[in-house]
Enzyme design. Structure first.
Site, PDB file in Angstrom:
ATOM      1  N   SER A   1     -30.922  14.710  12.830  1.00  0.00           N
ATOM      2  CA  SER A   1     -32.167  15.142  13.461  1.00  0.00           C
ATOM      3  C   SER A   1     -32.076  15.670  14.926  1.00  0.00           C
ATOM      4  O   SER A   1     -30.822  15.000  15.456  1.00  0.00           O
ATOM      5  CB  SER A   1     -33.376  14.081  13.588  1.00  0.00           C
ATOM      6  OG  SER A   1     -33.091  13.099  14.159  1.00  0.00           O
TER       7      SER A   1
ATOM      8  N   SER B   1       0.824  -1.136   0.122  1.00  0.00           N
ATOM      9  CA  SER B   1      -0.049   0.000   0.155  1.00  0.00           C
ATOM     10  C   SER B   1       0.831   1.236   0.009  1.00  0.00           C
ATOM     11  O   SER B   1       0.810   2.143  -1.053  1.00  0.00           O
ATOM     12  CB  SER B   1      -1.019   0.129   1.238  1.00  0.00           C
ATOM     13  OG  SER B   1      -1.460   1.216   1.228  1.00  0.00           O
TER      14      SER B   1
ATOM     15  N   HIS C   1       6.193   3.700  10.024  1.00  0.00           N
ATOM     16  CA  HIS C   1       5.565   3.402  11.312  1.00  0.00           C
ATOM     17  C   HIS C   1       6.682   2.915  12.149  1.00  0.00           C
ATOM     18  O   HIS C   1       7.647   2.157  11.629  1.00  0.00           O
ATOM     19  CB  HIS C   1       4.445   2.064  10.840  1.00  0.00           C
ATOM     20  CG  HIS C   1       3.801   2.102  12.299  1.00  0.00           C
ATOM     21  ND1 HIS C   1       3.553   2.890  13.114  1.00  0.00           N
ATOM     22  CD2 HIS C   1       3.293   0.932  12.895  1.00  0.00           C
ATOM     23  CE1 HIS C   1       2.975   2.302  14.218  1.00  0.00           C
ATOM     24  NE2 HIS C   1       2.821   0.822  14.015  1.00  0.00           N
TER      25      HIS C   1
ATOM     26  N   GLU D   1       5.288  -7.204  11.462  1.00  0.00           N
ATOM     27  CA  GLU D   1       5.648  -8.536  11.901  1.00  0.00           C
ATOM     28  C   GLU D   1       6.815  -9.057  11.220  1.00  0.00           C
ATOM     29  O   GLU D   1       7.558 -10.128  11.483  1.00  0.00           O
ATOM     30  CB  GLU D   1       4.437  -9.440  11.936  1.00  0.00           C
ATOM     31  CG  GLU D   1       4.084  -9.904  10.402  1.00  0.00           C
ATOM     32  CD  GLU D   1       2.592  -9.085  10.060  1.00  0.00           C
ATOM     33  OE1 GLU D   1       1.973  -9.545   9.295  1.00  0.00           O
ATOM     34  OE2 GLU D   1       2.799  -7.796  10.660  1.00  0.00           O
ATOM     35  N   VAL D   2       7.220  -8.608   9.980  1.00  0.00           N
ATOM     36  CA  VAL D   2       8.308  -9.290   9.337  1.00  0.00           C
ATOM     37  C   VAL D   2       9.552  -8.279   9.165  1.00  0.00           C
ATOM     38  O   VAL D   2      10.731  -8.771   8.813  1.00  0.00           O
ATOM     39  CB  VAL D   2       7.801  -9.657   7.764  1.00  0.00           C
ATOM     40  CG1 VAL D   2       6.785 -10.583   7.943  1.00  0.00           C
ATOM     41  CG2 VAL D   2       7.770  -8.613   6.888  1.00  0.00           C
TER      42      VAL D   2
ATOM     43  N   GLU E   1     -29.214  -0.393  10.622  1.00  0.00           N
ATOM     44  CA  GLU E   1     -29.021   0.406  11.855  1.00  0.00           C
ATOM     45  C   GLU E   1     -27.453   0.488  12.509  1.00  0.00           C
ATOM     46  O   GLU E   1     -27.023   1.573  12.949  1.00  0.00           O
ATOM     47  CB  GLU E   1     -29.907   0.408  12.794  1.00  0.00           C
ATOM     48  CG  GLU E   1     -31.340   0.620  12.184  1.00  0.00           C
ATOM     49  CD  GLU E   1     -31.575   1.790  11.512  1.00  0.00           C
ATOM     50  OE1 GLU E   1     -31.156   2.774  12.010  1.00  0.00           O
ATOM     51  OE2 GLU E   1     -32.477   1.671  10.624  1.00  0.00           O
TER      52      GLU E   1
END
Length: 334
Positions: free
Chosen positions: A253, A28, A109, A85-86, A228
């Site tokens: 609302s 990604s 990260h 993890e790798v 819902e």
């Protein structure tokens, strides 16, 4: 404490002119950052395992993927964009032996650096440049002339010249167009894990399932419960995204807003914050990192079993059926 934000004028892309940027992993973030850097005029090499779908994707984008070791050896800036993890194992086997003094080790990260799975050797600085959006958005915004806001952090003891290289990298992927916020490895890692676990993934998933199960157990049709408690969540999140809680409350609302104020705190009350603080402590102490790394040492046995169980939950079966009725949704099934 005032936040420090860097923009295009604060970064010099020419610092990368005679450098090679190695992107390890073409997933990604990897595919987006590699393409953006290439389009910014940078020399980019890609490390990606041959035979994988991402290898073929990199080839289709004009790259000639090589092994992680060869890419690390070729790179002056080496960004490890593999799954958390790798990363530790790949770093020890393929990256560390090929690092040279003056290289800049990077990530998007801070998990492995912060928790000690990756430690830059003497003479090698480390930096984090983390776009705050998924790779496809990093790519599409860049192509439009914009950029996804990003974070930057430097490993303790890193030089100012390495920081300038990291800012140049951030500019190369479009980050300085949107703004690059200065942080630390610890802050990025711990807040990212916390958000995923208590709100974005863990908290929302648990809340949606609990609401769905409560309605179904009370005798309501699963289809109604799905609408819902799952389907309409996107409408609310989109309002959050556009204008925060105030805009959401303005848009729904008065009945819904009143229910928000009076019933919401009964669901997420003081006892939930107590548990959130426990989870934050587990992240800060390294307990979560140890748990996840140990899980991978046993081939993700518990993780895999839980994943299989969750994929067969009634809400997933009902959802797949209902989404097939909604032609406007680009429905995805795992």
């Amino acid at each position: 404490m005032p936040v420090t934000i860097y923009y295009d004028d604060d970064a010099d892309l020419s610092l990368l002119k005679d450098k090679t940027v190695a992107i390890l992993g073409y997933g990604s973030q990897g595919h987006a950052q590699a393409q953006n850097l290439k389009d910014s005029g940078c020399n980019v090499v890609v490390g990606q395992r041959k035979g994988s779908a991402n290898y073929d994707l990199a080839v289709s984008h004009g790259f000639d993927p090589m092994t992680a070791a060869d890419a690390a050896k070729a790179g002056d800036l080496i960004n490890i964009l593999l799954p958390d993890e790798v990363q530790g194992d790949v770093f020890k086997a393929d990256v560390l032996p090929n690092l040279e003094p003056g290289n800049l080790l990077m990530c998007s990260h801070g998990f492995n650096v912060h928790f000690g799975q990756i430690t830059p050797p003497e003479g090698v600085d480390a930096a984090l440049v983390a776009p705050k959006g998924p790779g496809h958005l990093v790519r599409s915004e860049y192509e439009k002339g914009g950029g996804v806001p990003s974070l930057i952090a430097m490993y303790p003891g890193s030089s100012d010249s390495s920081k300038q290289l990291a800012l140049a990298y951030a500019k190369g992927i479009g980050g300085t167009r949107g703004g690059v916020i200065e942080t630390t490895f610890a802050e990025e890692t711990e807040t990212d894990l916390f958000g995923e676990q208590v709100v974005l993934c863990g908290g929302v998933s648990a809340l949606v399932k609990a609401g769905f199960e409560t309605l179904v157990e009370a005798g309501y049709q699963p289809e109604m419960a799905y609408f819902e408690c799952m389907h309409e969540l996107k409408l609310i999140v989109d309002l959050f995204y556009q204008g925060g809680l105030n805009y959401m409350r303005y848009s729904v609302s008065n009945t819904a807003e009143y229910g928000d104020y009076t019933r919401g705190p009964r669901i997420v009350g003081p006892e939930v914050k107590v548990e959130m603080k426990k989870i934050l402590d587990e992240i800060q102490s390294g307990k979560f990192a140890r748990d996840w790394l140990l899980e991978n040492k046993v081939n993700q046995a518990s993780f895999g079993a839980t994943r299989r169980r969750e994929r067969s939950h009634q809400i997933e079966e009902v959802g797949a059926q209902l989404r097939s009725m909604m032609t406007w949704i680009d429905s995805k099934e795992v």
